[in-house]
Design a protein around this motif. Structure first.
Motif, PDB file in Angstrom:
ATOM      1  N   GLY A 239      -3.613   2.946   1.648  1.00  0.00           N
ATOM      2  CA  GLY A 239      -4.030   4.211   2.255  1.00  0.00           C
ATOM      3  C   GLY A 239      -4.083   4.135   3.769  1.00  0.00           C
ATOM      4  O   GLY A 239      -4.006   3.061   4.360  1.00  0.00           O
ATOM      5  N   GLY A 240      -4.185   5.279   4.387  1.00  0.00           N
ATOM      6  CA  GLY A 240      -4.349   5.344   5.839  1.00  0.00           C
ATOM      7  C   GLY A 240      -3.074   5.439   6.636  1.00  0.00           C
ATOM      8  O   GLY A 240      -3.077   5.249   7.852  1.00  0.00           O
TER       9      GLY A 240
ATOM     10  N   GLY B  85      -6.733   1.517   3.768  1.00  0.00           N
ATOM     11  CA  GLY B  85      -7.185   2.440   4.796  1.00  0.00           C
ATOM     12  C   GLY B  85      -7.983   3.589   4.231  1.00  0.00           C
ATOM     13  O   GLY B  85      -8.059   3.784   3.025  1.00  0.00           O
ATOM     14  N   GLY B  86      -8.589   4.324   5.155  1.00  0.00           N
ATOM     15  CA  GLY B  86      -9.366   5.485   4.765  1.00  0.00           C
ATOM     16  C   GLY B  86      -9.728   6.311   5.972  1.00  0.00           C
ATOM     17  O   GLY B  86      -9.446   5.940   7.108  1.00  0.00           O
TER      18      GLY B  86
ATOM     19  N   LYS C 240     -10.177   7.304  11.355  1.00  0.00           N
ATOM     20  CA  LYS C 240      -9.255   6.667  10.428  1.00  0.00           C
ATOM     21  C   LYS C 240      -9.342   5.174  10.678  1.00  0.00           C
ATOM     22  O   LYS C 240      -9.435   4.736  11.827  1.00  0.00           O
ATOM     23  CB  LYS C 240      -7.825   7.145  10.653  1.00  0.00           C
ATOM     24  N   VAL C 241      -9.303   4.405   9.604  1.00  0.00           N
ATOM     25  CA  VAL C 241      -9.391   2.951   9.693  1.00  0.00           C
ATOM     26  C   VAL C 241      -8.344   2.345   8.771  1.00  0.00           C
ATOM     27  O   VAL C 241      -8.162   2.808   7.648  1.00  0.00           O
ATOM     28  CB  VAL C 241     -10.785   2.444   9.264  1.00  0.00           C
ATOM     29  N   VAL C 242      -7.676   1.298   9.249  1.00  0.00           N
ATOM     30  CA  VAL C 242      -6.787   0.496   8.416  1.00  0.00           C
ATOM     31  C   VAL C 242      -7.156  -0.960   8.655  1.00  0.00           C
ATOM     32  O   VAL C 242      -7.375  -1.377   9.798  1.00  0.00           O
ATOM     33  CB  VAL C 242      -5.295   0.741   8.748  1.00  0.00           C
TER      34      VAL C 242
ATOM     35  N   VAL D  23      -7.860  -5.027  12.260  1.00  0.00           N
ATOM     36  CA  VAL D  23      -8.452  -3.704  12.075  1.00  0.00           C
ATOM     37  C   VAL D  23      -7.879  -2.752  13.118  1.00  0.00           C
ATOM     38  O   VAL D  23      -7.798  -3.103  14.295  1.00  0.00           O
ATOM     39  CB  VAL D  23      -9.993  -3.777  12.227  1.00  0.00           C
ATOM     40  N   TRP D  24      -7.466  -1.577  12.660  1.00  0.00           N
ATOM     41  CA  TRP D  24      -7.035  -0.487  13.548  1.00  0.00           C
ATOM     42  C   TRP D  24      -7.970   0.672  13.309  1.00  0.00           C
ATOM     43  O   TRP D  24      -8.247   1.026  12.169  1.00  0.00           O
ATOM     44  CB  TRP D  24      -5.604  -0.059  13.223  1.00  0.00           C
ATOM     45  N   VAL D  25      -8.436   1.278  14.385  1.00  0.00           N
ATOM     46  CA  VAL D  25      -9.381   2.403  14.287  1.00  0.00           C
ATOM     47  C   VAL D  25      -8.936   3.491  15.234  1.00  0.00           C
ATOM     48  O   VAL D  25      -8.583   3.229  16.398  1.00  0.00           O
ATOM     49  CB  VAL D  25     -10.817   1.952  14.682  1.00  0.00           C
TER      50      VAL D  25
END
Length: 146
Positions: free
Chosen positions: A90-91, A114-115, A126-128, A139-141
């Motif tokens: 997801g994400g 992700g979510g 959004k976070v992955v 982590v990507w935000v």
């Protein structure tokens, strides 16, 4: 399924599209940790490293960041930002928000989850999270005002 969650998801998707279009115009500025934490409302993991960030503000604000952290810390951080949990694979929509940000996702890496969530009704995020090596997660935000 009620209309309210569907409407919230539609509004979030529209906001993401608008932010992506704005993000394509300017690369943003790096952001100090204290400012990141104040904006996203969650402290960064204590073991984070390799933090890169960009902040763009005009009518709305978009803050993007990426870092590596130990698995448990990355999971706890993501759980605070997305209380409903991350979905494997997801994400993918987060990729639209990376224009001008070196190291941003162009596609989801293998093993990514992700979510997305509304943050206190005034931000959306959004976070992955994906594997980054033994015992680490990247982590990507992306958090933006609504």
């Amino acid at each position: 399924m009620s209309a309210r969650p569907a409407a919230a998801r539609s509004a979030l998707r529209l906001a993401l599209l608008l932010v992506a279009l704005l993000a394509a115009c300017t690369p943003g500025r790096p952001v100090p940790v204290a400012e990141i934490e104040a904006f996203i409302g969650v402290p960064l993991p204590p073991g984070h490293r390799g933090l890169r960030s960009a902040d763009e503000a005009g009518i709305d604000r978009l803050m993007r960041l990426t870092f590596d952290a130990p698995e448990a810390e990355a999971a706890a951080f993501a759980a605070r930002l997305v209380p409903g949990g991350l979905t494997p694979g997801g994400g993918a929509g987060i990729t639209l928000l990376g224009s001008g940000f070196d190291g941003w996702l162009t596609a989801l890496p293998e093993g990514a989850a992700g979510g997305e969530a509304l943050v206190a009704g005034r931000h959306a995020g959004k976070v992955v999270v994906a594997p980054a090596g033994p015992g680490l997660r990247r982590v990507w935000v992306a958090v933006f005002t609504l």
